[in-house]
Design a protein around this motif. Structure first.
Motif, PDB file in Angstrom:
ATOM      1  N   VAL A  40       0.862  -1.239   0.196  1.00  0.00           N
ATOM      2  CA  VAL A  40      -0.209   0.043   0.146  1.00  0.00           C
ATOM      3  C   VAL A  40       0.887   1.360  -0.188  1.00  0.00           C
ATOM      4  N   ASN A  41       2.117   1.131   0.005  1.00  0.00           N
ATOM      5  CA  ASN A  41       3.156   2.074   0.056  1.00  0.00           C
ATOM      6  C   ASN A  41       3.980   2.500  -1.027  1.00  0.00           C
ATOM      7  N   HIS A  42       3.915   2.066  -2.172  1.00  0.00           N
ATOM      8  CA  HIS A  42       5.118   1.860  -3.029  1.00  0.00           C
ATOM      9  C   HIS A  42       4.583   2.485  -4.328  1.00  0.00           C
ATOM     10  N   PRO A  43       4.375   4.035  -4.300  1.00  0.00           N
ATOM     11  CA  PRO A  43       3.697   4.541  -5.495  1.00  0.00           C
ATOM     12  C   PRO A  43       4.603   4.579  -6.777  1.00  0.00           C
ATOM     13  N   MET A  44       3.561   4.451  -7.645  1.00  0.00           N
ATOM     14  CA  MET A  44       4.058   4.482  -9.179  1.00  0.00           C
ATOM     15  C   MET A  44       4.306   5.772  -9.737  1.00  0.00           C
ATOM     16  N   ASN A  45       4.902   5.873 -10.931  1.00  0.00           N
ATOM     17  CA  ASN A  45       5.229   7.207 -11.481  1.00  0.00           C
ATOM     18  C   ASN A  45       3.782   7.264 -12.415  1.00  0.00           C
ATOM     19  N   VAL A  46       2.531   6.959 -11.994  1.00  0.00           N
ATOM     20  CA  VAL A  46       1.608   7.239 -12.764  1.00  0.00           C
ATOM     21  C   VAL A  46       0.316   7.531 -11.945  1.00  0.00           C
ATOM     22  N   SER A  47      -0.470   8.261 -12.472  1.00  0.00           N
ATOM     23  CA  SER A  47      -1.576   8.892 -11.585  1.00  0.00           C
ATOM     24  C   SER A  47      -2.891   8.187 -12.160  1.00  0.00           C
ATOM     25  N   LEU A  48      -3.998   8.112 -11.375  1.00  0.00           N
ATOM     26  CA  LEU A  48      -5.146   7.530 -11.721  1.00  0.00           C
ATOM     27  C   LEU A  48      -5.429   8.026 -13.041  1.00  0.00           C
ATOM     28  N   ALA A  49      -5.390   9.436 -13.321  1.00  0.00           N
ATOM     29  CA  ALA A  49      -6.014   9.963 -14.571  1.00  0.00           C
ATOM     30  C   ALA A  49      -5.321   9.187 -15.570  1.00  0.00           C
ATOM     31  N   GLU A  50      -3.898   9.312 -15.555  1.00  0.00           N
ATOM     32  CA  GLU A  50      -3.206   8.589 -16.741  1.00  0.00           C
ATOM     33  C   GLU A  50      -3.482   7.287 -16.970  1.00  0.00           C
ATOM     34  N   LEU A  51      -3.551   6.332 -15.916  1.00  0.00           N
ATOM     35  CA  LEU A  51      -4.162   5.142 -16.143  1.00  0.00           C
ATOM     36  C   LEU A  51      -5.530   4.954 -16.679  1.00  0.00           C
ATOM     37  N   LEU A  52      -6.512   5.760 -16.292  1.00  0.00           N
ATOM     38  CA  LEU A  52      -7.764   5.660 -17.003  1.00  0.00           C
ATOM     39  C   LEU A  52      -7.791   6.144 -18.393  1.00  0.00           C
ATOM     40  N   GLU A  53      -6.718   6.956 -18.637  1.00  0.00           N
ATOM     41  CA  GLU A  53      -6.723   7.699 -20.055  1.00  0.00           C
ATOM     42  C   GLU A  53      -5.941   6.479 -20.961  1.00  0.00           C
ATOM     43  N   GLN A  54      -5.064   5.795 -20.554  1.00  0.00           N
ATOM     44  CA  GLN A  54      -4.482   4.605 -21.161  1.00  0.00           C
ATOM     45  C   GLN A  54      -5.821   3.558 -21.478  1.00  0.00           C
ATOM     46  N   LEU A  55      -6.535   3.197 -20.362  1.00  0.00           N
ATOM     47  CA  LEU A  55      -7.758   2.321 -20.637  1.00  0.00           C
ATOM     48  C   LEU A  55      -8.914   3.000 -21.276  1.00  0.00           C
ATOM     49  N   GLU A  56      -8.818   4.174 -21.924  1.00  0.00           N
ATOM     50  CA  GLU A  56      -9.735   4.939 -22.557  1.00  0.00           C
ATOM     51  C   GLU A  56     -11.239   4.914 -21.725  1.00  0.00           C
ATOM     52  N   ILE A  57     -11.173   5.170 -20.252  1.00  0.00           N
ATOM     53  CA  ILE A  57     -12.104   5.125 -19.658  1.00  0.00           C
ATOM     54  C   ILE A  57     -12.165   6.677 -18.963  1.00  0.00           C
ATOM     55  N   SER A  58     -13.510   7.291 -19.443  1.00  0.00           N
ATOM     56  CA  SER A  58     -13.734   8.757 -19.059  1.00  0.00           C
ATOM     57  C   SER A  58     -13.661   9.054 -17.597  1.00  0.00           C
ATOM     58  N   TYR A  59     -13.139  10.365 -17.232  1.00  0.00           N
ATOM     59  CA  TYR A  59     -13.068  10.447 -15.756  1.00  0.00           C
ATOM     60  C   TYR A  59     -13.214  11.949 -15.632  1.00  0.00           C
ATOM     61  N   ASP A  60     -13.431  12.343 -14.287  1.00  0.00           N
ATOM     62  CA  ASP A  60     -13.311  13.904 -14.065  1.00  0.00           C
ATOM     63  C   ASP A  60     -11.929  14.435 -13.509  1.00  0.00           C
ATOM     64  N   ALA A  61     -11.275  15.121 -14.535  1.00  0.00           N
ATOM     65  CA  ALA A  61     -10.109  15.606 -14.448  1.00  0.00           C
ATOM     66  C   ALA A  61      -9.897  16.509 -13.029  1.00  0.00           C
ATOM     67  N   LYS A  62     -11.151  17.282 -12.889  1.00  0.00           N
ATOM     68  CA  LYS A  62     -11.133  18.029 -11.689  1.00  0.00           C
ATOM     69  C   LYS A  62     -11.186  17.388 -10.261  1.00  0.00           C
ATOM     70  N   SER A  63     -11.600  16.130 -10.238  1.00  0.00           N
ATOM     71  CA  SER A  63     -11.696  15.306  -9.013  1.00  0.00           C
ATOM     72  C   SER A  63     -10.030  15.048  -8.474  1.00  0.00           C
ATOM     73  N   PRO A  64     -10.080  15.424  -7.219  1.00  0.00           N
ATOM     74  CA  PRO A  64      -8.864  15.026  -6.425  1.00  0.00           C
ATOM     75  C   PRO A  64      -8.209  14.023  -6.590  1.00  0.00           C
ATOM     76  N   ALA A  65      -9.050  12.760  -6.810  1.00  0.00           N
ATOM     77  CA  ALA A  65      -8.878  11.530  -7.003  1.00  0.00           C
ATOM     78  C   ALA A  65      -8.071  11.111  -8.153  1.00  0.00           C
TER      79      ALA A  65
END
Length: 185
Positions: A40-65
């Motif tokens: 639970v504590n080894h962050p990768m160099n990728v954000s949730l937004a970048e991953l969702l983009e790669q998977l072609e899943i729409s997301y709210d870019a303004k969301s802190p998540a």
């Protein structure tokens, strides 16, 4: 056999495998067949937004998540997502854990993570850590891991950099007090 499900494995200083160095692993399952956990504590160099983009899943870019870092959950199936989250039923493939937690592996949860439908708290990991029957018990006997009850606040409320130290401090141990030497009476 008493299992360590719903416990943390805290990597001892002697554990220098890059995947597990200074790691905190949440054990989702532990039984006579083996164990499964998520680091639970080894962050990768990728954000949730970048991953969702790669998977072609729409997301709210303004969301802190959207800016949350994806973590390296372990060396097994590191191309597969595991969402560790506070209880929120209704996803296609979820496993009810203890302590009000669930782990979901189906893609349907990804569409919710940056919306108001998201679980209250979550952590997205790529991959998991797995142990065969008896392997984890041997690693614990070899002084590779400190085992403590899990605490949801450590999983969700701390920065990744704080988790290892706070987990050890939660049982009254400071990291400098840990040694790589195994003691056997």
């Amino acid at each position: 056999m008493q299992g360590f499900q719903n416990h943390f494995l805290i990597a001892m200083p002697s554990l220098d495998d890059p995947m597990f160095k200074r790691s905190v692993t949440y054990l989702c399952e532990h039984n006579e067949e083996g164990a499964m956990g998520i680091v639970v504590n080894h962050p990768m160099n990728v954000s949730l937004a970048e991953l969702l983009e790669q998977l072609e899943i729409s997301y709210d870019a303004k969301s802190p998540a959207a800016q949350a870092k994806v973590v390296a959950g372990g060396p097994v199936q590191h191309d597969r997502g595991f969402v560790l989250h506070t209880a929120k039923p209704g996803y296609h493939s979820s496993l009810q854990l203890e302590n009000g937690l669930m782990v979901t592996t189906s893609k349907d949860i990804l569409q919710d993570l940056t919306t108001e439908q998201a679980p209250e708290k979550f952590l997205l990991a790529l991959g998991y850590a797995g142990w065969t029957a008896g392997q984890l018990e041997q690693e614990i006997a070899d002084n590779s891991w400190l085992v403590i009850p899990a605490d949801n606040r450590i999983i969700f409320d701390l920065s990744h950099a704080e988790k290892w130290q706070k987990a050890t401090a939660s049982i009254g141990i400071q990291p400098w007090q840990l040694t790589g030497e195994a003691g056997h009476a």
